[in-house]
Design a protein around this motif. Structure first.
Motif, PDB file in Angstrom:
ATOM      1  N   GLU A   1       2.187   6.522  13.061  1.00 41.46           N
ATOM      2  CA  GLU A   1       2.954   5.824  12.034  1.00 41.46           C
ATOM      3  C   GLU A   1       2.037   4.956  11.169  1.00 41.46           C
ATOM      4  O   GLU A   1       2.139   4.972   9.931  1.00 41.46           O
TER       5      GLU A   1
ATOM      6  N   ARG B   1       1.360   5.595   7.169  1.00 35.82           N
ATOM      7  CA  ARG B   1       1.625   4.575   6.158  1.00 35.82           C
ATOM      8  C   ARG B   1       0.374   4.287   5.326  1.00 35.82           C
ATOM      9  O   ARG B   1       0.448   4.118   4.106  1.00 35.82           O
TER      10      ARG B   1
ATOM     11  N   GLN C   1      -0.039   7.054   2.901  1.00 37.03           N
ATOM     12  CA  GLN C   1       0.965   7.006   1.839  1.00 37.03           C
ATOM     13  C   GLN C   1       0.654   5.913   0.820  1.00 37.03           C
ATOM     14  O   GLN C   1       0.860   6.079  -0.384  1.00 37.03           O
ATOM     15  N   GLU C   2       0.122   4.794   1.321  1.00 33.84           N
ATOM     16  CA  GLU C   2      -0.110   3.647   0.439  1.00 33.84           C
ATOM     17  C   GLU C   2      -1.411   3.756  -0.342  1.00 33.84           C
ATOM     18  O   GLU C   2      -1.531   3.171  -1.422  1.00 33.84           O
TER      19      GLU C   2
END
Length: 786
Positions: free
Chosen positions: A775, A779, A782-783
């Protein structure tokens, strides 16, 4: 032929693998009662009242005790801190909570019953009127304005404020540097998770005023001493502590806890044997946790890619109380390692230790060294990037050179020996580093964007273990010596019993110590027995922790063996009518130099010592010697580990592809046992890096208190480790050994962290904190990933 350096099978294993080993909970004695602790369910609360009347009347219950009953007996009733620092705050850690509870798990009462089930059932009936209070669980938040105050005597929740190194010189180095790099680092809190929970069986002999306490201990004599002076107040010679088989410790069984002392006190009150065994949930709540640092770290580099300065500012969580050796962990076992393997002319370390509404933090495998290595090695990769260098080249440029030893670091330690480049080169060759980088570049050039990311991480670690000498550690705050003892008793038939103050809990002492004796005396290992873990049988010893058993405990054995041989030479010289200086001892024979026909066998000299019919005038009968070995310095194992990981861009899933480790622990007594220790240490370090984290919510509830919530590494998640070694003997102990039990746990987190960061940075994502869960990785991608 010497057995040193050979992989003989562990002598301990037949009993263990056939189920014949006896651990504390395996013991039962007639009339035995069972104790169950009633623990605080709150991270922070006032205790207004405790009503134990219903529990006391429950079927099978013999007694219910609280702080009120304990205080009435007048015993000291506290858990001491035995490493003190200037200005440290050490609030009284009472066996039972009194007016306030400060972490989930602190005992407020104990139920003693005829059966374990009756004790558990009655514990539920103890009614405690709690008034919940605000809690703080984060070491940085603990010192923020308006944070809940845990102890009146510790303003702003500060336990101590400590620094090491030259701040002014370090600031100058940073100001003049060609480039710098700064990292925000989180070293996640972990649980020790020894396979055997803590347990105790107390037997009180009222007629003789003597207590026998069988317990899970890494240092029985130290536990006996602390029971005497701080918890029970009994004379030391009236307490016998026995550590039978101990199912691992990882540091958690060094410390002195309330539970074992309460169990002993219950036996004294009821005048019957009492046994207590922690459940796994109790273990996770109450065993001292490890790590839990928040740090800002920086590195300064000149135009030639040489490090000119390093600094770190750390907030370290101490928990609700200062545990036994806890102050040493984020200070002298942490700050002194910030030179790593590198020639760094200016270093400054600042640590602010804070109270939190959590379980106390103390030594867990590595104890400050993993935290230091993590920061240093993360900075090495960040520094390499800032200087425009490959991480390997940056390390090569900054290694301390072999001709610089002994090397005085800027943070107190003096490294006695080292040769770091060969370990790095071996690791690079084993990993085929250039091919890995080529594979990484190929994946990044894949225009489909479907190729998994490859990350390569190095960790060129150093550790200081076999902590010593006693005079030095005493000046640093230790309230105890850190030597080790050994008695060697030679029996009239020539067989040998060794009594060692080191206390095994899985390390293989019976094997390695027998190999030392066999090598020195030339007798078979089957003629050697090793006794430990019983304060009535064994002379005072300091126990097992900090990778000290071979270097300190083994050296104490060698010292006693040398005395035995010296006495044997006197007897042999007398029997052979030769000068003592002309006697040599080898291959289990005492020989006259230059006279091959003149000799006495080991067995003949030993028997002569006991018959005492014909001994020199100044020689007493018998053959038994005791020694106390206090090392001249720490030992300094080192090595380079390389982790290779693969990351799925779509899911963040991470897979460990390879793990290469080249370690240098000096001479190896038993390579198989060394390899096993390296395997265990790496698995421990990988667990922290990839899966493990002790998580508290804002109220102080441990959210990861069971194995459903706390993710330990599993066999299928690991790879076959690729191991090798170099040998740089320790110059100041007679065996030339260092330590190896913690090396993997020290090196692995940084190796994996650098591999994950390497993969993320390659696509423009920001580095993240341990544990590197899918996770978190997803993230980050994605960021910031491309």
């Amino acid at each position: 032929m010497s057995v040193l350096g050979t992989s003989i099978k562990r002598r301990e294993d037949p009993a263990l693998i056939t189920g014949k080993g006896k651990f504390t909970d395996d013991f039962s004695v007639p009339g035995m009662l069972h104790a169950v602790m009633v623990r605080s369910p709150h991270g922070h609360a006032k205790v207004n009242n405790i009503d134990s009347s219903a529990a006391a009347q429950a079927q099978g219950v013999v007694a219910v005790f609280t702080a009120t009953e304990l205080e009435a007996t007048g015993i000291p009733g506290v858990i001491p801190t035995v490493w003190l620092l200037p200005g440290i705050k050490t609030p009284a850690h009472t066996l039972f909570a009194t007016d306030r509870v400060r972490y989930v798990g602190h005992p407020v009462a104990v139920v003693v019953a005829e059966t374990i089930h009756a004790a558990h059932d009655a514990a539920i009936l103890v009614e405690v009127d709690y008034e919940p209070l605000p809690a703080v669980v984060d070491p940085k938040a603990a010192v923020a304005d308006g944070a809940p105050q845990i102890w009146d005597e510790a303003p702003n929740n500060i336990a101590f404020d400590w620094e090491l190194g030259d701040k002014d010189a370090t600031d100058v180095a940073f100001a003049a540097a060609a480039t710098t790099a700064t990292l925000e680092l989180r070293n996640n809190r972990i649980l020790p998770h020894a396979i055997e929970p803590r347990a105790a069986l107390a037997q009180w002999d009222a007629e003789n005023g003597k207590l026998t306490l069988t317990m899970t201990s890494q240092n029985p004599h130290v536990h006996r001493l602390l029971m005497t002076i701080a918890s029970l107040g009994l004379p030391e010679h009236k307490i016998r502590v026995i550590a039978p088989e101990v199912g691992g410790g990882f540091g958690s069984k060094i410390h002195h806890y309330a539970d074992e002392a309460i169990t002993a006190w219950c036996a004294m009150q009821t005048r019957r044997p009492v046994k207590w065994t922690a459940t796994r949930s109790e273990t996770n709540m109450t065993d001292a946790h490890g790590r839990d640092h928040w740090s800002t770290a920086g590195i300064a580099i000149d135009a030639d890619g040489k490090i000119v300065g390093l600094r770190i500012d750390t907030h370290a969580a101490m928990g609700a109380y200062i545990s036994t050796f806890a102050p040493a962990v984020p200070t002298w076992l942490y700050g002194t390692l910030f030179s790593g393997q590198y020639d760094i002319p200016a270093i400054h370390v600042h640590v602010l230790a804070t109270f939190t509404n959590t379980a106390p933090v103390d030594a867990v495998r590595g104890s400050g060294r993993p935290e230091a290595a993590y920061a240093v090695e993360r900075l090495m990769d960040a520094g390499a990037a800032a200087a425009g260098l490959d991480p390997v080249e940056f390390r090569r440029r900054n290694f301390i050179q072999p001709d610089a030893f002994p090397y005085q670091t800027q943070v107190a330690l003096a490294y006695d020996s080292g040769n770091y480049l060969p370990a790095l080169e071996k690791a690079l060759a084993a990993a085929d580093y250039d091919a890995l980088r080529a594979d990484q570049a190929k994946r990044l050039a894949d225009s489909s964007g479907n190729a998994k990311l490859l990350g390569i991480g190095l960790s060129s670690y150093i550790e200081a273990c076999g902590i010593a000498p006693s005079a030095v550690v005493g000046s640093l705050g230790a309230q105890a010596g850190l030597w080790e003892s050994a008695k060697v008793r030679v029996h009239p038939s020539g067989s040998v019993t060794v009594y060692t103050g080191s206390c095994a809990h899985g390390q293989g002492h019976a094997t390695t110590f027998s190999q030392i004796v066999s090598d020195r005396l030339g007798i078979d290992v089957d003629q050697i027995d090793v006794i430990h873990g019983d304060t009535e049988e064994v002379q005072f010893g300091m126990g097992t922790y900090g990778s000290r058993s071979a270097a300190v405990g083994g050296s104490a054995i060698v010292k006693s063996l040398d005395k035995v041989i010296a006495k044997g030479k006197k007897i042999a010289a007398h029997l052979l009518e030769a000068a003592v200086d002309d006697i040599e001892f080898e291959d289990s024979e005492f020989k006259v130099k230059g006279s091959p026909g003149q000799s006495k066998a080991w067995g003949d000299v030993v028997l002569a010592a006991y018959l005492a019919h014909n001994l020199p005038e100044d020689v007493e009968p018998g053959l038994e010697e005791t020694s106390f070995y206090d090392p001249a310095n720490f030992t300094y194992p080192f090595g380079t580990h390389i982790a290779v990981v693969e990351i799925d861009r779509e899911t963040g899933e991470i897979e460990l592809l390879r793990y290469v480790a080249v370690d240098d622990c000096g001479n190896q007594i038993n390579p198989m046992i060394v390899e096993g220790q390296v395997h265990g240490g790496i698995a421990h370090g990988l667990g922290q890096a990839l899966w493990e984290e002790a998580v508290y919510d804002e109220s102080g509830q441990l959210l990861s208190g069971t194995l459903l919530d706390y993710a330990l590494p599993r066999a299928h998640q690991l790879v076959s480790f690729e191991l090798d070694h170099t040998v740089t003997p320790c110059p100041h102990n007679p065996l030339g050994v260092k330590g190896i039990g913690e090396a993997g746990a020290i090196a692995a987190p940084a190796a994996v962290a650098n591999a994950v960061s390497d993969a993320l940075i390659s696509v423009g994502a920001e580095p993240i904190d341990m544990p590197f869960t899918p996770e978190k990785i997803w993230r980050a991608l994605q960021e910031g990933g491309t």
